[in-house]
Design an enzyme around this catalytic site. Structure first.
Site, PDB file in Angstrom:
ATOM      1  N   ASP A   7       0.871  -1.156   0.000  1.00  0.00           N
ATOM      2  CA  ASP A   7       0.000   0.000   0.000  1.00  0.00           C
ATOM      3  C   ASP A   7       0.922   1.224   0.000  1.00  0.00           C
ATOM      4  OD1 ASP A   7      -2.289   1.642   0.348  1.00  0.00           O
ATOM      5  OD2 ASP A   7      -1.850   1.749   2.495  1.00  0.00           O
ATOM      6  N   LEU A   8       0.425   2.375  -0.397  1.00  0.00           N
ATOM      7  CA  LEU A   8       1.294   3.557  -0.456  1.00  0.00           C
ATOM      8  C   LEU A   8       0.973   4.561   0.658  1.00  0.00           C
ATOM      9  CD1 LEU A   8       2.579   5.415  -3.505  1.00  0.00           C
ATOM     10  CD2 LEU A   8       1.377   6.698  -1.810  1.00  0.00           C
ATOM     11  N   ASP A   9      -0.266   5.103   0.613  1.00  0.00           N
ATOM     12  CA  ASP A   9      -0.653   6.124   1.593  1.00  0.00           C
ATOM     13  C   ASP A   9      -0.653   5.508   2.993  1.00  0.00           C
ATOM     14  OD1 ASP A   9      -1.240   8.332  -0.208  1.00  0.00           O
ATOM     15  OD2 ASP A   9      -3.013   7.236  -0.837  1.00  0.00           O
ATOM     16  N   THR A  15       0.399  10.397   3.920  1.00  0.00           N
ATOM     17  CA  THR A  15      -0.448  11.346   3.175  1.00  0.00           C
ATOM     18  C   THR A  15      -1.869  11.423   3.714  1.00  0.00           C
ATOM     19  OG1 THR A  15      -0.598   9.507   1.672  1.00  0.00           O
ATOM     20  CG2 THR A  15       0.697  11.389   0.920  1.00  0.00           C
ATOM     21  N   LYS A  44      -9.361   5.788   5.080  1.00  0.00           N
ATOM     22  CA  LYS A  44      -8.096   5.178   4.668  1.00  0.00           C
ATOM     23  C   LYS A  44      -8.343   3.990   3.738  1.00  0.00           C
ATOM     24  CE  LYS A  44      -5.051   6.496   8.422  1.00  0.00           C
ATOM     25  NZ  LYS A  44      -4.368   6.074   9.642  1.00  0.00           N
ATOM     26  N   GLY A  45      -7.686   3.990   2.615  1.00  0.00           N
ATOM     27  CA  GLY A  45      -7.802   2.877   1.665  1.00  0.00           C
ATOM     28  C   GLY A  45      -9.009   2.962   0.759  1.00  0.00           C
ATOM     29  N   ARG A  48     -11.325   7.466  -4.205  1.00  0.00           N
ATOM     30  CA  ARG A  48     -11.759   8.869  -4.202  1.00  0.00           C
ATOM     31  C   ARG A  48     -13.284   8.984  -4.304  1.00  0.00           C
ATOM     32  NH1 ARG A  48      -9.047  12.206  -8.816  1.00  0.00           N
ATOM     33  NH2 ARG A  48      -7.273  11.036  -7.989  1.00  0.00           N
ATOM     34  N   SER A 115      -1.934   0.422  -4.493  1.00  0.00           N
ATOM     35  CA  SER A 115      -2.592   1.565  -3.851  1.00  0.00           C
ATOM     36  C   SER A 115      -3.915   1.868  -4.538  1.00  0.00           C
ATOM     37  CB  SER A 115      -1.684   2.792  -3.955  1.00  0.00           C
ATOM     38  OG  SER A 115      -2.366   3.939  -3.504  1.00  0.00           O
ATOM     39  N   ALA A 116      -4.873   2.341  -3.739  1.00  0.00           N
ATOM     40  CA  ALA A 116      -6.155   2.794  -4.303  1.00  0.00           C
ATOM     41  C   ALA A 116      -5.996   4.151  -4.978  1.00  0.00           C
ATOM     42  CB  ALA A 116      -7.195   2.895  -3.192  1.00  0.00           C
ATOM     43  N   SER A 117      -4.825   4.769  -4.814  1.00  0.00           N
ATOM     44  CA  SER A 117      -4.646   6.147  -5.275  1.00  0.00           C
ATOM     45  C   SER A 117      -4.223   6.245  -6.733  1.00  0.00           C
ATOM     46  CB  SER A 117      -3.609   6.862  -4.421  1.00  0.00           C
ATOM     47  OG  SER A 117      -3.343   8.137  -4.962  1.00  0.00           O
ATOM     48  N   LYS A 118      -4.938   7.078  -7.464  1.00  0.00           N
ATOM     49  CA  LYS A 118      -4.559   7.366  -8.848  1.00  0.00           C
ATOM     50  C   LYS A 118      -3.332   8.272  -8.882  1.00  0.00           C
ATOM     51  CE  LYS A 118      -9.194   6.701 -10.606  1.00  0.00           C
ATOM     52  NZ  LYS A 118     -10.477   7.311 -10.897  1.00  0.00           N
ATOM     53  N   ASN A 119      -2.974   8.833  -7.737  1.00  0.00           N
ATOM     54  CA  ASN A 119      -1.793   9.692  -7.649  1.00  0.00           C
ATOM     55  C   ASN A 119      -0.529   8.915  -7.283  1.00  0.00           C
ATOM     56  OD1 ASN A 119      -3.035  12.368  -8.076  1.00  0.00           O
ATOM     57  ND2 ASN A 119      -4.164  11.883  -6.197  1.00  0.00           N
ATOM     58  N   LYS A 146     -10.776  -1.473  -2.495  1.00  0.00           N
ATOM     59  CA  LYS A 146     -10.616  -2.140  -1.199  1.00  0.00           C
ATOM     60  C   LYS A 146     -11.883  -1.917  -0.387  1.00  0.00           C
ATOM     61  CE  LYS A 146      -5.712  -0.931  -1.421  1.00  0.00           C
ATOM     62  NZ  LYS A 146      -4.572  -0.174  -0.864  1.00  0.00           N
ATOM     63  N   GLU A 170      -0.197  -3.052   4.760  1.00  0.00           N
ATOM     64  CA  GLU A 170      -1.325  -2.115   4.808  1.00  0.00           C
ATOM     65  C   GLU A 170      -1.442  -1.394   6.140  1.00  0.00           C
ATOM     66  OE1 GLU A 170      -3.818  -0.608   3.555  1.00  0.00           O
ATOM     67  OE2 GLU A 170      -3.997  -1.418   1.545  1.00  0.00           O
ATOM     68  N   ASP A 171      -1.944  -0.155   6.097  1.00  0.00           N
ATOM     69  CA  ASP A 171      -2.239   0.579   7.335  1.00  0.00           C
ATOM     70  C   ASP A 171      -3.751   0.727   7.537  1.00  0.00           C
ATOM     71  OD1 ASP A 171      -2.566   2.402   5.152  1.00  0.00           O
ATOM     72  OD2 ASP A 171      -2.589   4.032   6.604  1.00  0.00           O
TER      73      ASP A 171
HETATM   74  C1  BG6 Z   1      -5.878   5.572  -0.657  1.00  0.00           C
HETATM   75  C2  BG6 Z   1      -6.084   6.518   0.490  1.00  0.00           C
HETATM   76  O1  BG6 Z   1      -4.556   5.121  -0.678  1.00  0.00           O
HETATM   77  O2  BG6 Z   1      -6.147   6.235  -1.892  1.00  0.00           O
HETATM   78  C3  BG6 Z   1      -7.492   7.097   0.440  1.00  0.00           C
HETATM   79  O3  BG6 Z   1      -5.873   5.828   1.714  1.00  0.00           O
HETATM   80  C4  BG6 Z   1      -7.731   7.757  -0.911  1.00  0.00           C
HETATM   81  O4  BG6 Z   1      -7.651   8.031   1.486  1.00  0.00           O
HETATM   82  C5  BG6 Z   1      -7.464   6.747  -2.030  1.00  0.00           C
HETATM   83  O5  BG6 Z   1      -9.055   8.252  -1.021  1.00  0.00           O
HETATM   84  C6  BG6 Z   1      -7.636   7.338  -3.422  1.00  0.00           C
HETATM   85  O6  BG6 Z   1      -6.640   8.309  -3.638  1.00  0.00           O
HETATM   86  P1  BG6 Z   1      -6.596   9.332  -4.824  1.00  0.00           P
HETATM   87  O7  BG6 Z   1      -5.215   9.933  -4.701  1.00  0.00           O
HETATM   88  O8  BG6 Z   1      -6.764   8.562  -6.100  1.00  0.00           O
HETATM   89  O9  BG6 Z   1      -7.679  10.309  -4.635  1.00  0.00           O
HETATM   90 MG    MG Z   2      -2.993   3.213   3.282  1.00  0.00          MG
END
Ligand code: BG6
Ligand code: MG
Length: 219
Positions: A7-9, A15, A44-45, A48, A115-119, A146, A170-171
């Site tokens: 996992d990243l965040d 973050t 968390k996780g 968006r 990671s669930a994050s697109k960033n 997730k 994972e956190d």
């Molecule tokens: C997860 C975070 O890693 O990514 C969530 O824990 C976040 O809080 C999710 O909403 C989506 O991230 P992003 O950067 O695509 O908005």
């Molecule tokens: Mg996380």
């Protein structure tokens, strides 16, 4: 253990505070609600769009906006968030992570980001860690966020390792559930969230070492 799925965040960098700051500002400005502090770990996780929908539900506004309006609000939150994460540098890597990545590379373990994050690619670039990973799973390509296992299965597929031969880190509660559902071994990090479903839990990233992960795998 042949692969590690990160996992990243909250695992590689902290973050969650920036996500929460951006969500709080959006909620106040656009919905006129104050998010309780407990929302930080509840989100968390969570993707968006799912996070946006949870906030609308909390504000009791879930049927008020069109899909396009909801999307525009989520994009606004991301703009606020990007403003924060564009300042990240190598100094923002959580303790123990660089050492762990080095140890895993020495032991020829494949490394993938789930990671669930697109960033995620942008953040890894900012931290100077992009080249350390063999793959980054794209959350836009998986059907379910997730706690569904999809992103961990995709992350394992991208390094050509069976999830059963992987440890996931994972956190978040939703993330630990996703790792278990994928059939991988779960290592939870942190003490403020319920991570009781994990196979092994450590209090902080500084405790994550190759030997802790290998032991979790053998357990
Ligand atoms: C997860 C975070 O890693 O990514 C969530 O824990 C976040 O809080 C999710 O909403 C989506 O991230 P992003 O950067 O695509 O908005
Ligand atoms: Mg996380």
């Amino acid at each position: 253990m042949q692969g590690v799925l990160f996992d990243l965040d909250g695992v590689i960098t902290d973050t969650a505070k920036f996500h929460f700051k951006a969500w709080s500002r959006l909620a106040k400005e656009k919905l006129n609600v104050t998010l309780p502090a407990s929302f930080e770990s509840d989100l968390k996780g969570i993707s968006r769009l799912d996070s946006m929908n949870r906030i609308l539900k909390f504000a009791k506004l879930e049927n008020k906006y069109s899909a396009d309006e909801i999307d525009a609000m989520a994009q606004y939150k991301n703009k606020l968030y990007l403003n924060e994460i564009s300042k990240l540098t190598q100094k923002d890597i959580l303790p123990g992570i660089e050492n762990l990545l080095d140890e895993l590379a020495v032991n020829k373990i494949k490394l993938s980001v789930a990671s669930a994050s697109k960033n995620a690619p942008f953040i890894l670039e900012k931290l100077g860690l992009k080249d350390q990973f063999d793959a980054i799973a794209d959350p836009a390509k998986v059907a379910h966020g997730k706690p569904a296992p999809d992103i961990f299965i995709e992350a394992a597929n991208k390094i050509h390792v069976d999830p059963g031969q992987c440890v996931g880190i994972e956190d978040a509660k939703a993330g630990v559930e996703a790792i278990k559902a994928a059939g991988a071994i779960a290592v939870g990090v942190g003490s403020s969230t319920d991570l009781s479903e994990a196979d092994t839990v450590v209090a902080s990233t500084g405790e994550l070492t190759y030997s802790v992960l290998a032991q979790a795998f053998r357990k």
